[in-house]
Write a protein that holds these residues in place. Structure first.
Motif, PDB file in Angstrom:
ATOM      1  N   UNK A   7       6.779  -6.487  -1.131  1.00 55.14           N
ATOM      2  CA  UNK A   7       6.058  -6.996   0.033  1.00 55.14           C
ATOM      3  C   UNK A   7       6.996  -7.821   0.910  1.00 55.14           C
ATOM      4  N   UNK A   8       6.887  -7.645   2.208  1.00 57.51           N
ATOM      5  CA  UNK A   8       7.714  -8.391   3.137  1.00 57.51           C
ATOM      6  C   UNK A   8       9.044  -7.735   3.475  1.00 57.51           C
ATOM      7  N   UNK A   9       9.336  -6.567   2.865  1.00 59.42           N
ATOM      8  CA  UNK A   9      10.591  -5.872   3.150  1.00 59.42           C
ATOM      9  C   UNK A   9      10.620  -5.463   4.617  1.00 59.42           C
ATOM     10  N   UNK A  26       0.873  -1.169   0.000  1.00 54.33           N
ATOM     11  CA  UNK A  26       0.000   0.000   0.000  1.00 54.33           C
ATOM     12  C   UNK A  26       0.913   1.222   0.000  1.00 54.33           C
ATOM     13  N   UNK A  27       0.852   2.012  -1.066  1.00 53.99           N
ATOM     14  CA  UNK A  27       1.774   3.131  -1.254  1.00 53.99           C
ATOM     15  C   UNK A  27       1.035   4.459  -1.131  1.00 53.99           C
ATOM     16  N   UNK A  44       5.688  -2.059   8.960  1.00 53.92           N
ATOM     17  CA  UNK A  44       5.147  -3.406   9.120  1.00 53.92           C
ATOM     18  C   UNK A  44       3.737  -3.411   8.531  1.00 53.92           C
ATOM     19  N   UNK A  45       3.394  -4.462   7.824  1.00 57.70           N
ATOM     20  CA  UNK A  45       2.084  -4.529   7.185  1.00 57.70           C
ATOM     21  C   UNK A  45       2.127  -4.107   5.736  1.00 57.70           C
ATOM     22  N   UNK A  46       3.340  -3.998   5.183  1.00 57.15           N
ATOM     23  CA  UNK A  46       3.536  -3.689   3.768  1.00 57.15           C
ATOM     24  C   UNK A  46       2.938  -2.346   3.341  1.00 57.15           C
ATOM     25  N   UNK A  47       3.128  -1.324   4.177  1.00 57.15           N
ATOM     26  CA  UNK A  47       2.716   0.040   3.841  1.00 57.15           C
ATOM     27  C   UNK A  47       3.955   0.894   3.657  1.00 57.15           C
ATOM     28  N   UNK A  48       3.972   1.661   2.568  1.00 56.50           N
ATOM     29  CA  UNK A  48       5.080   2.581   2.299  1.00 56.50           C
ATOM     30  C   UNK A  48       4.525   3.996   2.235  1.00 56.50           C
ATOM     31  N   UNK A  49       5.124   4.879   3.021  1.00 55.48           N
ATOM     32  CA  UNK A  49       4.764   6.292   2.984  1.00 55.48           C
ATOM     33  C   UNK A  49       5.973   7.054   2.483  1.00 55.48           C
ATOM     34  N   UNK A  51       3.473  -3.530  -6.620  1.00 60.11           N
ATOM     35  CA  UNK A  51       4.291  -4.711  -6.356  1.00 60.11           C
ATOM     36  C   UNK A  51       5.741  -4.336  -6.087  1.00 60.11           C
ATOM     37  N   UNK A  52       6.157  -3.142  -6.544  1.00 55.69           N
ATOM     38  CA  UNK A  52       7.533  -2.692  -6.381  1.00 55.69           C
ATOM     39  C   UNK A  52       7.571  -1.174  -6.307  1.00 55.69           C
ATOM     40  N   UNK A  53       8.375  -0.657  -5.381  1.00 62.89           N
ATOM     41  CA  UNK A  53       8.628   0.782  -5.281  1.00 62.89           C
ATOM     42  C   UNK A  53      10.137   0.964  -5.207  1.00 62.89           C
TER      43      UNK A  53
END
Length: 87
Positions: free
Chosen positions: A35-37, A4-5, A72-77, A20-22
């Motif tokens: 995901x999972x980073x 989630x970006x 955590x939770x695959x969120x990128x801000x 899927x990738x940032x």
């Protein structure tokens, strides 16, 4: 599994959605997130943020003066002082 970006500037939300990738340019070099980073906090350098959506479509933005936070939770801000979608 998708990320989630949220990409925002000081003035407005630039882009929000699933990816899927940032890949972002930081002061330490480019860093890619899937995901999972592991949780990460990095300072943005002037450059591009490249977001690949699940269908393969790419969203490219120019950003500077901010940070990228993988949570955590695959969120990128991605919070930038200045950001805009590339033409």
């Amino acid at each position: 599994m998708a990320l989630q970006v949220n990409l925002v500037s000081a003035e407005a939300e630039i882009w929000s959605g699933e990816a899927t990738l940032v890949v972002a340019k930081t002061v330490e070099g480019e860093i890619g997130f899937m995901a999972g980073h592991e949780p990460t906090l990095a300072v943005l350098a002037d450059g591009q943020v490249r977001i690949t959506q699940a269908d393969g479509t790419k969203v490219i933005a120019d950003a500077s003066d901010g940070f990228v936070s993988m949570e955590v939770g695959d969120a990128i801000n991605i919070v930038a002082g200045r950001a805009q979608l590339a033409a």
